[in-house]
Design an enzyme around this catalytic site. Structure first.
Site, PDB file in Angstrom:
ATOM      1  N   ASP A 223     -16.229  -5.222   5.351  1.00 19.61           N
ATOM      2  CA  ASP A 223     -14.903  -5.169   4.731  1.00 19.61           C
ATOM      3  C   ASP A 223     -15.012  -4.538   3.344  1.00 19.61           C
ATOM      4  O   ASP A 223     -15.870  -4.936   2.542  1.00 19.61           O
ATOM      5  CB  ASP A 223     -14.319  -6.577   4.622  1.00 19.61           C
ATOM      6  CG  ASP A 223     -12.859  -6.555   4.205  1.00 19.61           C
ATOM      7  OD1 ASP A 223     -11.989  -6.486   5.091  1.00 19.61           O
ATOM      8  OD2 ASP A 223     -12.586  -6.603   2.985  1.00 19.61           O
ATOM      9  N   ASN A 231      -5.632   0.782  -3.444  1.00 17.21           N
ATOM     10  CA  ASN A 231      -4.295   1.154  -2.964  1.00 17.21           C
ATOM     11  C   ASN A 231      -3.246   1.023  -4.053  1.00 17.21           C
ATOM     12  O   ASN A 231      -2.382   1.889  -4.226  1.00 17.21           O
ATOM     13  CB  ASN A 231      -3.905   0.282  -1.772  1.00 17.21           C
ATOM     14  CG  ASN A 231      -4.339   0.887  -0.451  1.00 17.21           C
ATOM     15  OD1 ASN A 231      -4.642   2.076  -0.370  1.00 17.21           O
ATOM     16  ND2 ASN A 231      -4.369   0.074   0.586  1.00 17.21           N
ATOM     17  N   HIS A 236      -1.678   4.755  -1.185  1.00 19.83           N
ATOM     18  CA  HIS A 236      -2.269   4.571   0.137  1.00 19.83           C
ATOM     19  C   HIS A 236      -2.907   5.844   0.683  1.00 19.83           C
ATOM     20  O   HIS A 236      -3.824   5.773   1.508  1.00 19.83           O
ATOM     21  CB  HIS A 236      -1.206   4.050   1.106  1.00 19.83           C
ATOM     22  CG  HIS A 236      -0.779   2.651   0.793  1.00 19.83           C
ATOM     23  ND1 HIS A 236      -1.591   1.564   1.022  1.00 19.83           N
ATOM     24  CD2 HIS A 236       0.365   2.159   0.251  1.00 19.83           C
ATOM     25  CE1 HIS A 236      -0.963   0.458   0.649  1.00 19.83           C
ATOM     26  NE2 HIS A 236       0.219   0.795   0.170  1.00 19.83           N
ATOM     27  N   ASP A 240      -6.553   5.717   2.173  1.00 17.59           N
ATOM     28  CA  ASP A 240      -6.951   6.200   3.501  1.00 17.59           C
ATOM     29  C   ASP A 240      -8.181   7.096   3.414  1.00 17.59           C
ATOM     30  O   ASP A 240      -9.047   7.080   4.289  1.00 17.59           O
ATOM     31  CB  ASP A 240      -5.798   6.954   4.156  1.00 17.59           C
ATOM     32  CG  ASP A 240      -4.690   6.015   4.619  1.00 17.59           C
ATOM     33  OD1 ASP A 240      -4.950   4.792   4.700  1.00 17.59           O
ATOM     34  OD2 ASP A 240      -3.583   6.496   4.914  1.00 17.59           O
ATOM     35  N   GLU A 265      -8.893  -2.534   6.364  1.00 15.57           N
ATOM     36  CA  GLU A 265     -10.096  -2.045   5.688  1.00 15.57           C
ATOM     37  C   GLU A 265     -11.363  -2.655   6.285  1.00 15.57           C
ATOM     38  O   GLU A 265     -12.418  -2.670   5.657  1.00 15.57           O
ATOM     39  CB  GLU A 265     -10.023  -2.354   4.193  1.00 15.57           C
ATOM     40  CG  GLU A 265     -10.034  -3.831   3.843  1.00 15.57           C
ATOM     41  CD  GLU A 265      -8.634  -4.427   3.719  1.00 15.57           C
ATOM     42  OE1 GLU A 265      -8.456  -5.369   2.912  1.00 15.57           O
ATOM     43  OE2 GLU A 265      -7.724  -3.973   4.435  1.00 15.57           O
ATOM     44  N   ARG A 293     -19.638   8.200  -6.284  1.00 15.37           N
ATOM     45  CA  ARG A 293     -18.586   8.100  -7.293  1.00 15.37           C
ATOM     46  C   ARG A 293     -17.410   8.934  -6.794  1.00 15.37           C
ATOM     47  O   ARG A 293     -17.387  10.158  -6.950  1.00 15.37           O
ATOM     48  CB  ARG A 293     -19.087   8.603  -8.660  1.00 15.37           C
ATOM     49  CG  ARG A 293     -20.215   7.777  -9.243  1.00 15.37           C
ATOM     50  CD  ARG A 293     -19.766   6.347  -9.550  1.00 15.37           C
ATOM     51  NE  ARG A 293     -20.840   5.545 -10.119  1.00 15.37           N
ATOM     52  CZ  ARG A 293     -21.645   4.770  -9.401  1.00 15.37           C
ATOM     53  NH1 ARG A 293     -21.479   4.699  -8.081  1.00 15.37           N
ATOM     54  NH2 ARG A 293     -22.596   4.073  -9.966  1.00 15.37           N
TER      55      ARG A 293
END
Length: 351
Positions: A223, A231, A236, A240, A265, A293
């Site tokens: 997770d 988000n 979003h 994604d 997620e 990064r």
């Protein structure tokens, strides 16, 4: 990972719960009332993050700006149109594929029926031709007429053989098209459209196949840490992209195992090896992800370090997936509670 996502849900399971939560987060972040129109807008954006509507909202809210009422009115109308188009288009795709498969099956059946009829007739003609050749031989001996009769009958037989070959080729072609259509439908049903990974259903099927084969696979539940914060801060669409990056990292580190997006997620990995091999592979993915990064593509803004936590459990003989997954999920919670960006396994040790 919020406990809400693990409550029983008869409608759609963890993935549905995650979508409900994302819609709520979206409405709250934009100070939007929970009206049907606003819900439809949020749903349209979150279920099609690469669509024009989502891109328009991302552009208007760049820099933390909230949507204005004028924006909401305009975007709400577009969401209604997109929803209507989606409702019309998606069933059409399914119905078209089903109709295509049915048509090809009908065509294949027709070819088989014709082949059966032609084979029966061809057999009768062979018997009649053999009788005719024998009569001609008796009546005419080795005369020119006998040779001509043999040539004529042989030519007719060759013609029928070629006709049968063409019909068999048609049947083969119809069968191949049907196979491809059904394979396409099966692929759509077992893949996650965002990441391209197998989905939860594919994961469950794969576990059942291994169980039937007498194997005891390991299950890893991963997770993404602090995904809600990504988000909330970046939107979003960026979230994604983060999910796709995690998916690719897991897939690269576990090439011989099944990596699936389980919902939201959350990812799940099915290992055919032992627990130590599973831990080693996940740790490679964890370390790789922690070193990256990530930046926002459009603005080059630094997203920062994205990590994930993992629980891994080995299945016992004839154990159901629900039992193994529950243990792995509990270990995932322990990894989160211990500080995240780590792995907990059945041995209750953190990496």
């Amino acid at each position: 990972m919020p406990p809400l996502e693990h409550l029983p849900d008869a409608v759609g399971g963890i993935a549905t719960r995650a979508l409900y939560k994302r819609i709520g987060d979206f409405l709250f972040a934009q100070a939007m009332a929970p009206t049907p129109a606003n819900y439809a807008l949020a749903y349209a954006v979150l279920t099609d993050p690469a669509g024009d509507l989502a891109k328009s909202i991302a552009a208007r809210t760049d820099g933390g700006v909230r949507l204005s009422q004028r924006d909401l009115d305009e975007l709400g109308l577009r969401a209604e149109r997109a929803a209507a188009a989606g409702q019309d288009a998606e069933p059409d795709k399914v119905e078209l594929l089903a109709a295509r498969a049915q048509s090809q099956m009908d065509g294949f059946t027709d070819v088989v029926v014709r082949m059966h009829s032609h084979t029966r007739d061809f057999g009768r003609e062979l018997i009649a031709s053999a009788d005719a050749i024998e009569r001609s031989r008796v009546e005419q001996g080795s005369s020119r007429l006998f040779v001509d009769d043999v040539a004529r009958i042989t030519s007719a037989m060759i013609g029928r053989v070629r006709e049968a070959e063409h019909q068999l080729e048609d049947a083969r072609h119809e069968a191949e098209e049907l196979r491809q259509a059904l394979e396409e439908a099966r692929g759509d049903a077992l893949s996650d459209p965002l990441t391209g990974l197998p989905n939860r259903r594919a994961f469950e099927q794969a576990f059942a196949e291994r169980l039937a084969a007498g194997r005891n696979p390991c299950v890893a539940v991963c997770d993404v840490d602090h995904f809600k914060a990504v988000n909330d801060r970046f939107g979003h669409a960026v979230g994604d992209r983060v999910l796709r990056a995690v998916a690719a990292t897991l897939a690269d580190a576990c090439p011989d195992h099944l990596v699936a997006r389980h919902g939201g997620e959350e990812f799940a990995v099915l290992f055919d090896g032992d627990l130590a091999q599973a831990i080693a592979a996940i740790d490679v993915a964890r370390a790789t992800m922690a070193r990256r990064r990530l930046r926002v593509r459009e603005s080059d803004e630094l997203i920062g370090t994205v990590t994930f936590s993992t629980g891994i459990s080995a299945s016992n003989h004839a154990e159901r997936l629900e039992q193994v997954f529950e243990r792995a999920d509990a270990l995932l919670y322990a990894a989160k509670a211990a500080g995240r960006d780590r792995i907990f396994s059945d041995a209750e040790t953190a990496i």
